[in-house]
Write a protein that holds these residues in place. Structure first.
Motif, short mmCIF file in Angstrom:
data_model
loop_
_atom_site.label_atom_id
_atom_site.label_comp_id
_atom_site.label_asym_id
_atom_site.label_seq_id
_atom_site.Cartn_x
_atom_site.Cartn_y
_atom_site.Cartn_z
N VAL A 1 23.34 -42.64 53.76
CA VAL A 1 22.78 -43.90 53.95
C VAL A 1 22.97 -45.02 53.09
CG1 VAL A 1 20.90 -45.07 54.68
CG2 VAL A 1 21.06 -42.77 55.44
N MET A 2 22.58 -44.57 52.08
CA MET A 2 22.45 -45.97 51.15
C MET A 2 22.07 -45.57 49.86
SD MET A 2 20.78 -49.61 51.80
CE MET A 2 21.69 -49.64 53.46
N ALA A 3 22.83 -46.12 48.65
CA ALA A 3 22.60 -45.93 47.22
C ALA A 3 22.13 -47.26 46.58
CB ALA A 3 23.77 -45.40 46.41
N GLY A 4 21.19 -47.23 45.53
CA GLY A 4 20.72 -48.34 45.09
C GLY A 4 20.11 -48.24 43.78
N MET A 5 20.20 -49.57 43.08
CA MET A 5 19.57 -49.64 41.65
C MET A 5 18.82 -50.80 41.57
SD MET A 5 22.09 -50.14 38.11
CE MET A 5 22.42 -48.74 37.63
N GLY A 6 17.53 -50.45 41.03
CA GLY A 6 16.74 -51.86 40.53
C GLY A 6 15.35 -51.65 41.35
N MET B 1 17.37 -57.65 36.51
CA MET B 1 18.22 -57.06 35.54
C MET B 1 19.71 -57.66 35.52
SD MET B 1 19.41 -53.80 37.97
CE MET B 1 19.64 -54.14 39.63
N ARG B 2 20.24 -57.39 34.17
CA ARG B 2 21.60 -58.21 34.28
C ARG B 2 22.67 -57.02 34.46
NH1 ARG B 2 21.42 -63.47 31.76
NH2 ARG B 2 19.22 -63.64 30.90
N VAL B 3 23.36 -57.41 35.44
CA VAL B 3 24.44 -56.34 35.67
C VAL B 3 26.00 -56.80 35.93
CG1 VAL B 3 22.63 -55.11 37.22
CG2 VAL B 3 23.98 -56.96 38.42
N ARG B 4 26.71 -56.00 35.63
CA ARG B 4 28.11 -56.33 35.76
C ARG B 4 28.74 -55.35 36.96
NH1 ARG B 4 30.14 -54.29 31.47
NH2 ARG B 4 31.16 -52.29 32.40
N ILE B 5 29.07 -56.12 37.88
CA ILE B 5 29.64 -55.34 39.48
C ILE B 5 31.25 -55.39 39.53
CG2 ILE B 5 29.30 -55.11 41.90
CD1 ILE B 5 26.52 -56.76 41.41
N ARG B 6 31.70 -54.11 39.53
CA ARG B 6 33.29 -54.24 39.83
C ARG B 6 33.43 -53.28 41.14
NH1 ARG B 6 37.87 -54.26 36.88
NH2 ARG B 6 36.82 -54.26 34.94
N ARG C 1 20.41 -52.44 30.85
CA ARG C 1 19.27 -51.16 30.53
C ARG C 1 19.02 -50.06 31.48
NH1 ARG C 1 16.71 -55.71 32.63
NH2 ARG C 1 14.62 -55.28 33.82
N ALA C 2 18.56 -49.21 31.32
CA ALA C 2 18.38 -48.22 32.31
C ALA C 2 17.57 -48.53 33.15
CB ALA C 2 17.91 -46.80 31.34
N GLN C 3 17.83 -48.11 34.48
CA GLN C 3 17.46 -48.72 35.84
C GLN C 3 16.91 -47.42 36.55
OE1 GLN C 3 16.59 -51.63 36.67
NE2 GLN C 3 17.27 -52.72 34.67
N PRO C 4 16.11 -47.77 37.50
CA PRO C 4 15.64 -46.56 38.35
C PRO C 4 16.76 -46.66 39.43
CG PRO C 4 13.66 -48.09 38.51
CD PRO C 4 14.84 -48.76 37.47
N ARG C 5 17.12 -45.51 39.90
CA ARG C 5 18.07 -45.33 41.16
C ARG C 5 17.81 -44.49 42.05
NH1 ARG C 5 23.23 -43.19 37.90
NH2 ARG C 5 21.93 -41.65 37.35
N GLU C 6 18.45 -44.58 43.27
CA GLU C 6 18.08 -43.78 44.42
C GLU C 6 19.26 -43.59 45.22
OE1 GLU C 6 17.87 -44.63 47.55
OE2 GLU C 6 18.15 -46.64 47.77
N LEU C 7 19.16 -42.44 45.68
CA LEU C 7 20.06 -42.04 46.87
C LEU C 7 19.59 -41.78 48.28
CD1 LEU C 7 22.66 -39.65 44.76
CD2 LEU C 7 22.87 -42.10 45.26
N ASP C 8 19.76 -42.20 49.24
CA ASP C 8 19.18 -42.23 50.64
C ASP C 8 17.59 -41.71 50.42
OD1 ASP C 8 21.58 -42.04 51.66
OD2 ASP C 8 21.89 -40.02 52.26
N GLY C 9 17.03 -42.75 49.72
CA GLY C 9 15.37 -42.78 49.83
C GLY C 9 15.09 -41.69 48.52
N ASP C 10 15.78 -40.80 48.05
CA ASP C 10 15.38 -40.00 46.95
C ASP C 10 15.61 -40.58 45.53
OD1 ASP C 10 14.43 -38.03 48.71
OD2 ASP C 10 15.89 -36.60 48.31
N VAL C 11 14.60 -40.68 44.71
CA VAL C 11 14.86 -41.05 43.26
C VAL C 11 15.54 -40.21 42.43
CG1 VAL C 11 13.66 -42.15 41.33
CG2 VAL C 11 12.63 -42.62 43.69
N ARG D 1 22.06 -46.35 33.52
CA ARG D 1 22.50 -47.98 33.28
C ARG D 1 23.72 -48.14 34.27
NH1 ARG D 1 24.83 -49.45 27.99
NH2 ARG D 1 24.88 -51.60 29.02
N THR D 2 24.14 -47.10 34.77
CA THR D 2 25.39 -47.23 35.73
C THR D 2 25.02 -46.66 37.09
OG1 THR D 2 26.83 -47.36 33.65
CG2 THR D 2 28.02 -46.82 36.02
#
Length: 287
Positions: free
Chosen positions: A126-131, A166-171, A254-264, A269-270
């Motif tokens: 489904v989806m991955a997310g940061m922040g 958060m300040r991010v660099r996106i490639r 800086r380190a951020q919360p991250r999730e995959l398909d609703g699971d934290v 940081r990446t």
């Protein structure tokens, strides 16, 4: 594969599933339950080694993700029997929450190969997310989810609308990196969120691409305007950008919360995501 914490009347559901399979002429299935220490990966590997042709994921999006991680790249099909809070893969692909209908689709439906996103050694559908999105998921209590369903995420999110960006660099692929001051970055294989919100309406699960959403509202008014634009499927929405790529790397200051398909998952940081084209064989309704 069943997550016993997500299924009510487990014994009755087991009789229902086994009865439907027997009526279709299928043999008695393996009945494997997830545990707190193993959400389904080890059980799915055992099922594959036993020579099964279909693995039923009877639980929420986390159970589906664990099964998909092991099934990706094989010819063993995944049949989803939704029984959690989000069930976003099922919602995006029109899969029924009715157990009998889910079994019927596995028995008499068709097979569709879909992409999966890959983060480290895990696959998501489904989806991955940061922040902000991962922060919201982390703050949502399980008892509230059981009582009010996906609305629990909304309640948890309201208290965090003013949290620090958060300040991010996106490639994206091999393109030059972009810099943003974002609240959240989402990488989707499909496009609908809880409640049917069409965040990434152009996302398709078998197009070989990931769709990326970058959100950077700063005030409550910005959030309301953004939500209204998404719900109306507007193409140009302030403080909201979308992109497409086959690989996505998001690096935060800086380190951020991250999730995959609703699971934290563990903070970091990446968030580095790649796509595996049509790696997962999924049971879907016949045409």
């Amino acid at each position: 594969m069943v997550n016993p914490s997500k299924v009510l009347d487990l014994d009755e559901r087991r009789r229902e599933i086994c009865g439907a399979l027997a009526e279709a002429g299928w043999p008695e299935p393996l009945w494997l339950e997830t545990t707190p220490s193993d959400p389904g990966c080890g059980q799915t590997r055992h099922a594959i080694a036993s020579g099964v042709s279909v693995v039923f994921a009877f639980g929420g999006d986390g159970t589906v993700m664990a099964c998909a991680t092991e099934l990706a790249g094989t010819d063993v099909a995944l049949a989803v029997l939704p029984s959690g809070t989000g069930n976003l893969l099922a919602a995006n692909l029109g899969l029924s929450s009715d157990v009998a209908e889910g079994v019927a689709i596995a028995v008499g439906g068709r097979r569709r190969r879909i992409d999966v996103g890959v983060v480290g050694d895990r696959c998501f559908t489904v989806m991955a997310g940061m922040g902000f999105d991962a922060e919201m998921l982390q703050a949502t209590p399980e008892p509230l989810k059981r009582r009010v369903g996906w609305l629990a995420y909304l309640f948890a999110g309201l208290g965090r609308l003013r949290s620090r960006p958060m300040r991010v660099r996106i490639r994206l692929d091999s393109r030059p990196p972009m810099r943003r001051r974002a609240r959240t970055v989402l990488v989707g294989n499909v496009g609908r969120l809880q409640g049917g919100i069409p965040l990434l309406p152009d996302a398709e699960p078998d197009d070989g691409y990931l769709d990326v959403a970058v959100l950077y509202p700063r005030t409550l008014g910005h959030w309301l305007s953004l939500a209204w634009g998404v719900l109306r499927r507007q193409r140009d929405i302030a403080r909201f950008e979308t992109f497409r790529a086959r690989s996505v790397e998001v690096t935060s200051d800086r380190a951020q919360p991250r999730e995959l398909d609703g699971d934290v998952i563990e903070p970091g940081r990446t968030l580095a995501v790649t796509v595996r084209d049509r790696a997962l064989c999924l049971c879907v309704p016949g045409e």
